[in-house]
Design a protein around this motif. Sequence first.
Motif, PDB file in Angstrom:
ATOM      1  N   PHE A   1      -5.552 -20.966 -37.833  1.00 11.23           N
ATOM      2  CA  PHE A   1      -5.259 -21.134 -36.416  1.00 11.23           C
ATOM      3  C   PHE A   1      -6.537 -21.084 -35.575  1.00 11.23           C
ATOM      4  O   PHE A   1      -6.738 -20.179 -34.768  1.00 11.23           O
ATOM      5  N   PRO A   2      -7.426 -22.079 -35.769  1.00  9.89           N
ATOM      6  CA  PRO A   2      -8.666 -22.105 -34.989  1.00  9.89           C
ATOM      7  C   PRO A   2      -8.379 -22.379 -33.512  1.00  9.89           C
ATOM      8  O   PRO A   2      -7.355 -22.967 -33.156  1.00  9.89           O
ATOM      9  N   LYS A   3      -9.309 -21.940 -32.677  1.00 11.10           N
ATOM     10  CA  LYS A   3      -9.162 -22.120 -31.229  1.00 11.10           C
ATOM     11  C   LYS A   3     -10.315 -22.964 -30.692  1.00 11.10           C
ATOM     12  O   LYS A   3     -11.455 -22.808 -31.121  1.00 11.10           O
ATOM     13  N   VAL A   4      -9.995 -23.823 -29.738  1.00 11.26           N
ATOM     14  CA  VAL A   4     -10.988 -24.691 -29.103  1.00 11.26           C
ATOM     15  C   VAL A   4     -10.920 -24.472 -27.591  1.00 11.26           C
ATOM     16  O   VAL A   4      -9.832 -24.469 -27.009  1.00 11.26           O
ATOM     17  N   GLU A   5     -12.098 -24.280 -27.005  1.00 10.04           N
ATOM     18  CA  GLU A   5     -12.210 -24.139 -25.553  1.00 10.04           C
ATOM     19  C   GLU A   5     -12.660 -25.461 -24.963  1.00 10.04           C
ATOM     20  O   GLU A   5     -13.685 -26.009 -25.371  1.00 10.04           O
ATOM     21  N   MET A   6     -11.891 -25.948 -24.001  1.00  6.42           N
ATOM     22  CA  MET A   6     -12.217 -27.207 -23.320  1.00  6.42           C
ATOM     23  C   MET A   6     -12.575 -26.891 -21.874  1.00  6.42           C
ATOM     24  O   MET A   6     -11.746 -26.355 -21.133  1.00  6.42           O
ATOM     25  N   ASN A   7     -13.807 -27.218 -21.509  1.00  9.48           N
ATOM     26  CA  ASN A   7     -14.247 -27.027 -20.132  1.00  9.48           C
ATOM     27  C   ASN A   7     -14.191 -28.362 -19.412  1.00  9.48           C
ATOM     28  O   ASN A   7     -14.898 -29.298 -19.781  1.00  9.48           O
ATOM     29  N   THR A   8     -13.333 -28.439 -18.409  1.00  7.68           N
ATOM     30  CA  THR A   8     -13.140 -29.679 -17.663  1.00  7.68           C
ATOM     31  C   THR A   8     -13.622 -29.493 -16.224  1.00  7.68           C
ATOM     32  O   THR A   8     -13.861 -28.369 -15.787  1.00  7.68           O
ATOM     33  N   THR A   9     -13.699 -30.573 -15.501  1.00  7.68           N
ATOM     34  CA  THR A   9     -14.085 -30.504 -14.094  1.00  7.68           C
ATOM     35  C   THR A   9     -13.000 -29.849 -13.245  1.00  7.68           C
ATOM     36  O   THR A   9     -13.224 -29.564 -12.073  1.00  7.68           O
ATOM     37  N   MET A  10     -11.834 -29.589 -13.837  1.00  5.70           N
ATOM     38  CA  MET A  10     -10.751 -28.922 -13.098  1.00  5.70           C
ATOM     39  C   MET A  10     -10.485 -27.508 -13.607  1.00  5.70           C
ATOM     40  O   MET A  10      -9.601 -26.835 -13.092  1.00  5.70           O
TER      41      MET A  10
ATOM     42  N   GLY B   1     -19.602 -32.659 -31.171  1.00 10.79           N
ATOM     43  CA  GLY B   1     -19.848 -32.877 -29.746  1.00 10.79           C
ATOM     44  C   GLY B   1     -19.310 -34.201 -29.231  1.00 10.79           C
ATOM     45  O   GLY B   1     -19.670 -34.653 -28.137  1.00 10.79           O
ATOM     46  N   GLU B   2     -18.421 -34.818 -29.992  1.00  9.95           N
ATOM     47  CA  GLU B   2     -17.924 -36.156 -29.650  1.00  9.95           C
ATOM     48  C   GLU B   2     -16.975 -36.183 -28.455  1.00  9.95           C
ATOM     49  O   GLU B   2     -16.747 -37.243 -27.874  1.00  9.95           O
ATOM     50  N   TYR B   3     -16.389 -35.029 -28.107  1.00 11.72           N
ATOM     51  CA  TYR B   3     -15.509 -34.997 -26.943  1.00 11.72           C
ATOM     52  C   TYR B   3     -16.250 -34.627 -25.663  1.00 11.72           C
ATOM     53  O   TYR B   3     -15.697 -34.756 -24.568  1.00 11.72           O
ATOM     54  N   ASP B   4     -17.482 -34.164 -25.792  1.00 13.91           N
ATOM     55  CA  ASP B   4     -18.250 -33.768 -24.610  1.00 13.91           C
ATOM     56  C   ASP B   4     -18.488 -34.975 -23.708  1.00 13.91           C
ATOM     57  O   ASP B   4     -18.847 -36.062 -24.188  1.00 13.91           O
ATOM     58  N   ASN B   5     -18.285 -34.763 -22.404  1.00  3.89           N
ATOM     59  CA  ASN B   5     -18.488 -35.810 -21.391  1.00  3.89           C
ATOM     60  C   ASN B   5     -17.605 -37.044 -21.614  1.00  3.89           C
ATOM     61  O   ASN B   5     -18.038 -38.173 -21.420  1.00  3.89           O
ATOM     62  N   THR B   6     -16.364 -36.790 -22.033  1.00  6.15           N
ATOM     63  CA  THR B   6     -15.352 -37.848 -22.067  1.00  6.15           C
ATOM     64  C   THR B   6     -14.411 -37.621 -20.887  1.00  6.15           C
ATOM     65  O   THR B   6     -14.479 -36.592 -20.220  1.00  6.15           O
ATOM     66  N   ILE B   7     -13.537 -38.580 -20.641  1.00  2.30           N
ATOM     67  CA  ILE B   7     -12.626 -38.452 -19.507  1.00  2.30           C
ATOM     68  C   ILE B   7     -11.173 -38.390 -19.966  1.00  2.30           C
ATOM     69  O   ILE B   7     -10.830 -38.814 -21.071  1.00  2.30           O
ATOM     70  N   PHE B   8     -10.345 -37.854 -19.088  1.00  2.98           N
ATOM     71  CA  PHE B   8      -8.896 -37.955 -19.259  1.00  2.98           C
ATOM     72  C   PHE B   8      -8.505 -39.240 -18.528  1.00  2.98           C
ATOM     73  O   PHE B   8      -8.531 -39.307 -17.310  1.00  2.98           O
TER      74      PHE B   8
ATOM     75  N   ALA C   1     -16.162 -29.430 -25.343  1.00  2.98           N
ATOM     76  CA  ALA C   1     -15.116 -28.876 -26.196  1.00  2.98           C
ATOM     77  C   ALA C   1     -15.834 -28.145 -27.314  1.00  2.98           C
ATOM     78  O   ALA C   1     -16.673 -28.727 -28.004  1.00  2.98           O
ATOM     79  N   LYS C   2     -15.531 -26.852 -27.471  1.00  3.53           N
ATOM     80  CA  LYS C   2     -16.230 -26.108 -28.524  1.00  3.53           C
ATOM     81  C   LYS C   2     -15.264 -25.263 -29.321  1.00  3.53           C
ATOM     82  O   LYS C   2     -14.296 -24.709 -28.798  1.00  3.53           O
ATOM     83  N   LEU C   3     -15.540 -25.203 -30.609  1.00  6.24           N
ATOM     84  CA  LEU C   3     -14.782 -24.375 -31.538  1.00  6.24           C
ATOM     85  C   LEU C   3     -15.186 -22.935 -31.314  1.00  6.24           C
ATOM     86  O   LEU C   3     -16.373 -22.605 -31.389  1.00  6.24           O
ATOM     87  N   LEU C   4     -14.222 -22.088 -31.015  1.00  9.33           N
ATOM     88  CA  LEU C   4     -14.531 -20.678 -30.759  1.00  9.33           C
ATOM     89  C   LEU C   4     -14.727 -19.928 -32.069  1.00  9.33           C
ATOM     90  O   LEU C   4     -14.125 -20.284 -33.093  1.00  9.33           O
ATOM     91  N   PRO C   5     -15.551 -18.876 -32.053  1.00  6.99           N
ATOM     92  CA  PRO C   5     -15.742 -18.080 -33.270  1.00  6.99           C
ATOM     93  C   PRO C   5     -14.423 -17.457 -33.719  1.00  6.99           C
ATOM     94  O   PRO C   5     -13.549 -17.172 -32.891  1.00  6.99           O
ATOM     95  N   ARG C   6     -14.299 -17.237 -35.001  1.00  9.36           N
ATOM     96  CA  ARG C   6     -13.106 -16.582 -35.539  1.00  9.36           C
ATOM     97  C   ARG C   6     -12.989 -15.173 -34.973  1.00  9.36           C
ATOM     98  O   ARG C   6     -13.998 -14.498 -34.775  1.00  9.36           O
TER      99      ARG C   6
ATOM    100  N   VAL D   1     -20.536 -29.903 -39.639  1.00  8.78           N
ATOM    101  CA  VAL D   1     -19.160 -30.065 -40.077  1.00  8.78           C
ATOM    102  C   VAL D   1     -18.491 -28.730 -40.395  1.00  8.78           C
ATOM    103  O   VAL D   1     -17.510 -28.687 -41.114  1.00  8.78           O
ATOM    104  N   ASP D   2     -19.014 -27.631 -39.860  1.00  9.78           N
ATOM    105  CA  ASP D   2     -18.374 -26.332 -40.067  1.00  9.78           C
ATOM    106  C   ASP D   2     -17.152 -26.242 -39.165  1.00  9.78           C
ATOM    107  O   ASP D   2     -17.247 -25.904 -37.992  1.00  9.78           O
ATOM    108  N   ILE D   3     -16.009 -26.575 -39.717  1.00  5.33           N
ATOM    109  CA  ILE D   3     -14.774 -26.611 -38.940  1.00  5.33           C
ATOM    110  C   ILE D   3     -13.851 -25.444 -39.311  1.00  5.33           C
ATOM    111  O   ILE D   3     -12.636 -25.539 -39.145  1.00  5.33           O
ATOM    112  N   GLN D   4     -14.452 -24.349 -39.794  1.00  3.32           N
ATOM    113  CA  GLN D   4     -13.685 -23.146 -40.171  1.00  3.32           C
ATOM    114  C   GLN D   4     -12.515 -23.508 -41.098  1.00  3.32           C
ATOM    115  O   GLN D   4     -11.348 -23.265 -40.775  1.00  3.32           O
ATOM    116  N   PRO D   5     -12.806 -24.084 -42.264  1.00  4.64           N
ATOM    117  CA  PRO D   5     -11.738 -24.595 -43.129  1.00  4.64           C
ATOM    118  C   PRO D   5     -10.730 -23.546 -43.593  1.00  4.64           C
ATOM    119  O   PRO D   5      -9.603 -23.903 -43.935  1.00  4.64           O
TER     120      PRO D   5
END
Length: 194
Positions: A28-37, A63-70, A188-193, A20-24
């Motif tokens: 302005f946290p950043k998230v990288e989303m790697n998709t099939t596109m 990791g709840e968004y990993d391997n989900t679809i649009f 989907a991963k939370l990028l380091p500060r 649960v380390d969500i950089q409280p």
Amino acid sequence: MIKKLFCAALLCLSTSSWAVDIQPNNLFPKVEMNTTMGKIVVELDRDRAPITVDNFLTYVVKGEYDNTIFHRIIPEFVVQGGGLDPKLQEKPEMKPIVNESGNGLSNMTGTIAMARDSEPHSATRQFYFNVADNERLDPSSRRWGYAVFGEVIQGQEVLMKMSQVKTETNTVLEWPDVPVEPIILKSAKLLPRE
């Protein structure tokens, strides 16, 4: 025996703390989303949407968004995902959150916002990207809006390419606007500060 239990308890605590380390303290946290596109990076706005950002990041870090679809794509409107796996099964949801749509952020092209039902405080895990200026999704004096909580800072071209894929009405879900070829959010991963 007590020593083993103590070590196991410490391991559980350290694991759950990491989970649960969500950089409280990062506004302005950043998230990288790697998709099939391709890759999309979003910068979130915890200053304007703290509840929404914390909720979204909890799903990300677990990791709840990993391997989900649009699963819903409407050209010149939205690209929506985060709630279904590739077999079109709904993923588990946490408790719904308070709608923060009155935070001053608008549903403009390239922003990320929370999807919800008609009930204003029903958003859980599904999100969408605006691929057009959708001010009609903002709140007004007569209605709740849809809470924007960040924007795309890298991969806007990926998002626009996604918005143009062929869609159809899915016979399993009985939903329109489902991509014929699944677009998968591989991770989907939370990028380091910085």
